[in-house]
Write an enzyme that holds these catalytic residues in place. Structure first.
Site, PDB file in Angstrom:
ATOM      1  N   GLY A 123       0.826  -1.198   0.000  1.00  0.00           N
ATOM      2  CA  GLY A 123       0.000   0.000   0.000  1.00  0.00           C
ATOM      3  C   GLY A 123       0.861   1.249   0.000  1.00  0.00           C
ATOM      4  O   GLY A 123       1.784   1.380   0.809  1.00  0.00           O
ATOM      5  N   ASP A 125       0.405   4.216   0.964  1.00  0.00           N
ATOM      6  CA  ASP A 125       0.437   4.993   2.207  1.00  0.00           C
ATOM      7  C   ASP A 125       1.413   4.391   3.211  1.00  0.00           C
ATOM      8  O   ASP A 125       2.130   5.119   3.915  1.00  0.00           O
ATOM      9  CB  ASP A 125      -0.965   5.108   2.804  1.00  0.00           C
ATOM     10  CG  ASP A 125      -1.658   3.764   3.001  1.00  0.00           C
ATOM     11  OD1 ASP A 125      -1.241   2.752   2.380  1.00  0.00           O
ATOM     12  OD2 ASP A 125      -2.645   3.706   3.761  1.00  0.00           O
TER      13      ASP A 125
END
Length: 283
Positions: A123, A125
């Site tokens: 991911g 993030d």
């Protein structure tokens, strides 16, 4: 930096942003200091809320105030529909197409190697948050905790011979998701929000004597237990004289803080800090 920079973290629920003025001085990097917030303006909106992106566009337009077009760095985990909506909001804010970097997870950034089995599947993030934390704490083993819609625990280790590695981590339902799932899937358990759960953590009672507090305490214990277990495992395999640093970020960080029994440091948004590090490295 001759033009301002706009940093945007699009999460599952909220969009967080920070504005770095052109020419603003950077904080010194000592490797031991608390994590900085190297921007002059910041905010957040619930990106699905009616009119939220229009309001954001107006605020960004006012910050630019006819000055140079900013460069824009974006981390997005909310999918292509919200990405298109943010693109439109940026065009509305700046009257044209600002140069935008849609960040993706990569095999490495600087001396930080991505140890995920498939680096691009990590991911973005999580990757960007690790980049930001390591940029300012380059000599420390890190447990990076982001308490959002999901709670993620990510591990960065540092080799004695130099270089660092994103080792991987854990993903569990976020505090709000845990609380909401109990309310939705049981007949008689009440709904609690994150703030209510945080107040229970602050009360410092070992056992709950009512259902409301028992739900809050149980969900907090699940979150805190995962963090503490991971922190201790990292400490057991590392240098006892230099324990891992636990960094706590995300919207539910305040509620979790009262439940943790290990040392930690809080930062408003490690993803924005990572975007800032990437933008500076690209300058």
């Amino acid at each position: 930096m001759n033009a301002p920079r706009l940093l945007v973290d699009i999460g599952n629920t909220r969009l967080k942003w920070a504005w770095c003025e052109a020419g603003a001085p950077l904080p010194a990097s000592t490797g031991t200091t608390v994590l900085p917030t190297p921007w002059q303006h910041a905010g957040a909106v619930a990106h699905a809320a009616d009119g939220a992106l229009r309001t954001l566009a107006a605020e960004l337009r006012a910050l630019r105030a006819g000055g140079p077009m900013p460069s824009v760095w974006i981390s997005n985990v909310a999918g292509p529909v919200i990405a298109a909506a943010v693109d439109a909001a940026l065009a509305d804010a700046f009257g044209g197409c600002a140069p935008v970097q849609w960040v993706r997870s990569a095999a490495a950034h600087g001396d930080l190697v991505n140890g995920y089995r498939e680096p691009t599947q990590l991911g973005v993030d999580r990757w960007v948050g690790a980049v930001g934390a390591h940029r300012w704490l380059p000599r420390d083993t890190l447990l990076v905790v982001t308490a959002g819609t999901a709670t993620t625990l990510d591990i960065v280790t540092v080799a004695a011979e130099g270089g660092a590695r994103f080792e991987g981590g854990l993903i569990l339902p976020g505090l709000a998701l845990m609380l909401g799932t109990l309310a939705r899937n049981t007949a008689q358990l009440p709904a609690l929000d994150v703030g209510e759960a945080g107040s229970v953590a602050g009360a410092q009672r070992r056992w709950a004597d009512n259902t409301h507090d028992a739900i809050a305490a149980g969900c907090l214990a699940a979150q805190a237990g995962a963090i503490e277990r991971t922190w201790r495992a990292l400490g057991e395999r590392g240098d006892a004289a230099r324990p891992p640093r636990c960094l706590l970020s995300g919207g539910a960080r305040g509620a979790l803080a009262g439940a943790l029994a290990v040392p930690f440091e809080m930062h408003d948004n490690l993803v924005l800090l990572g975007l800032h590090a990437m933008a500076m490295a690209d300058a």
